[in-house]
Design a protein around this motif. Structure first.
Motif, PDB file in Angstrom:
ATOM      1  N   ASN A 188       0.743  -1.256  -0.094  1.00  0.00           N
ATOM      2  CA  ASN A 188      -0.118   0.037   0.103  1.00  0.00           C
ATOM      3  C   ASN A 188       0.835   1.248   0.026  1.00  0.00           C
ATOM      4  O   ASN A 188       1.967   1.222   0.543  1.00  0.00           O
ATOM      5  CB  ASN A 188      -0.734  -0.092   1.162  1.00  0.00           C
TER       6      ASN A 188
ATOM      7  N   GLU B 273      -3.854   3.946  -0.483  1.00  0.00           N
ATOM      8  CA  GLU B 273      -4.343   2.570  -1.662  1.00  0.00           C
ATOM      9  C   GLU B 273      -3.286   1.707  -2.019  1.00  0.00           C
ATOM     10  O   GLU B 273      -2.077   1.918  -1.606  1.00  0.00           O
ATOM     11  CB  GLU B 273      -4.641   3.618  -2.903  1.00  0.00           C
TER      12      GLU B 273
ATOM     13  N   GLY C 147      -4.037   2.003  -8.279  1.00  0.00           N
ATOM     14  CA  GLY C 147      -4.580   1.745  -6.766  1.00  0.00           C
ATOM     15  C   GLY C 147      -5.502   0.891  -6.572  1.00  0.00           C
ATOM     16  O   GLY C 147      -5.643  -0.259  -7.369  1.00  0.00           O
ATOM     17  N   ALA C 148      -6.783   1.195  -5.772  1.00  0.00           N
ATOM     18  CA  ALA C 148      -7.746   0.473  -5.511  1.00  0.00           C
ATOM     19  C   ALA C 148      -8.484  -0.348  -6.650  1.00  0.00           C
ATOM     20  O   ALA C 148      -8.691  -1.624  -6.354  1.00  0.00           O
ATOM     21  CB  ALA C 148      -8.514   1.038  -4.651  1.00  0.00           C
TER      22      ALA C 148
END
Length: 350
Positions: A25, A39, A58-59
């Protein structure tokens, strides 16, 4: 310029940030705002007719892990806490910088950025991180050791002549450090973290149950029933796990127990304990006395593994405390070092 206009200008100019560029992350701290982004460090790249473009970061990209068609590949540009793919890392950092500030159009100047690095990072790896951040839009890049940032974020007295020990277990590395007077009296970085734990779980299930599971499933098992030890008196948790049966090549479901998972993770937990014991052996007597009084502070996502604090306490004979908000401790500490003159000298530009 009146006072209101000056304060508005100053708030616009104060866009400096600290980034914990993690293997799993990325956490971003903006001056005066605190943590604004957390994220996954994942980028999805789509290639059509030989031309590649970024599809998601990211997510959104993490949701695609293990589920992409041939034209899309998911990349994790960080490995063991350092950059493994420079070009993709630059894109990811730029995306997170822009997102943290609400878009590139709102950036009044190139921000000063503090980036956390493992203590074991080589000069080449440090230069790669600085280059990626500069190319992504940073005006000035300072580096701060993850252990120091974690200690500041956990509220340890790093500016005083008092010994403190921090164990930061991230996605790619475990950082073990003894700190005093704004410096590291001892530091060591071992390449054991959340990623290796996921791999160990997937490998263990493949060996024992002939079931192939994906990265996301292994991580879910670790979070839900992962454990460093299992009490003989407790019944233990279990969960249903789906994957592909290696014998028949078809989807299948099995039940995995907490005890099994603890067995899969036993070797890695042992390596973390060994790193801590090694650090204690090499610590100066006066600092060791302070650590005996204050105990060991654990930070990072890996510190949340059930029972790890108990196992470490039993192995060392010292109290072990898991820091509050352990997942964001490193980014918060780097942000405090960026903001406060009290921590002047803990960051370096090389």
């Amino acid at each position: 310029m009146n006072t209101m206009g000056f304060s508005r200008f100053f708030s616009l100019a104060s866009n400096d940030m600290a980034i914990d560029l993690g293997t799993v992350n990325t956490v971003v701290y903006v001056r005066g705002k605190g943590i604004v982004l957390n994220e996954p460090s994942v980028v999805a790249i789509e290639t059509i007719d030989g031309v590649s473009r970024t599809r998601a970061i990211g997510a959104e990209a993490k949701l695609m892990l293990g589920k992409t068609p041939d034209t899309i590949r998911t990349v994790r540009p960080m490995r063991d806490g350092v950059i493994a793919d420079l070009d993709v890392a630059e894109q990811m950092i730029k995306h997170f910088i822009d997102k943290a500030h609400g878009g590139p159009s709102r950036l009044p100047r190139r921000p000063k950025i503090a980036i956390c690095i493992p203590s074991g990072a080589t000069m080449v790896e440090r230069r790669a991180i600085k280059q990626a951040a500069s190319n992504a839009g940073a005006g000035k890049v300072d580096l701060i050791e993850e252990s120091m940032a974690a200690a500041i974020g956990a509220g340890l007295p790093v500016t005083e002549p008092i010994g403190a020990m921090v164990v930061d277990i991230g996605g790619g590395t475990t950082e073990v450090a003894v700190l005093s007077l704004r410096g590291l009296a001892y530091s060591n970085s071992v390449r054991v973290g959340g990623d290796r734990m996921d791999d160990a779980i997937a490998s263990g299930i493949r060996r024992r149950h002939n079931l192939m599971i994906g990265e996301a499933t292994a991580e879910r098992i670790k979070v839900e029933i992962g454990s460093a030890c299992v009490s003989p008196d407790a019944p233990g948790r279990s969960m249903q796990v789906k994957g592909r049966d290696l014998l028949h090549g078809i989807p299948a479901e099995i039940t995995v127990s907490e005890e099994e998972v603890a067995g899969f993770l036993g070797d890695l937990v042992g390596q973390i304990i060994e790193a801590v014991l090694s650090a204690l052996e090499k610590t100066e007597p006066e600092l060791a006395a302070d650590i005996y009084d204050r105990g060991i502070v654990m930070t990072g996502g890996g510190s949340l593994l059930t029972g790890l604090d108990r196992v470490l306490s039993k192995a060392t004979g010292l109290p072990v405390i898991v820091a509050e908000d352990a997942l964001t401790c490193v980014a918060r500490g780097a942000g405090q070092a960026l903001e406060s003159p009290v921590f002047h000298g803990v960051m370096t530009d090389s």
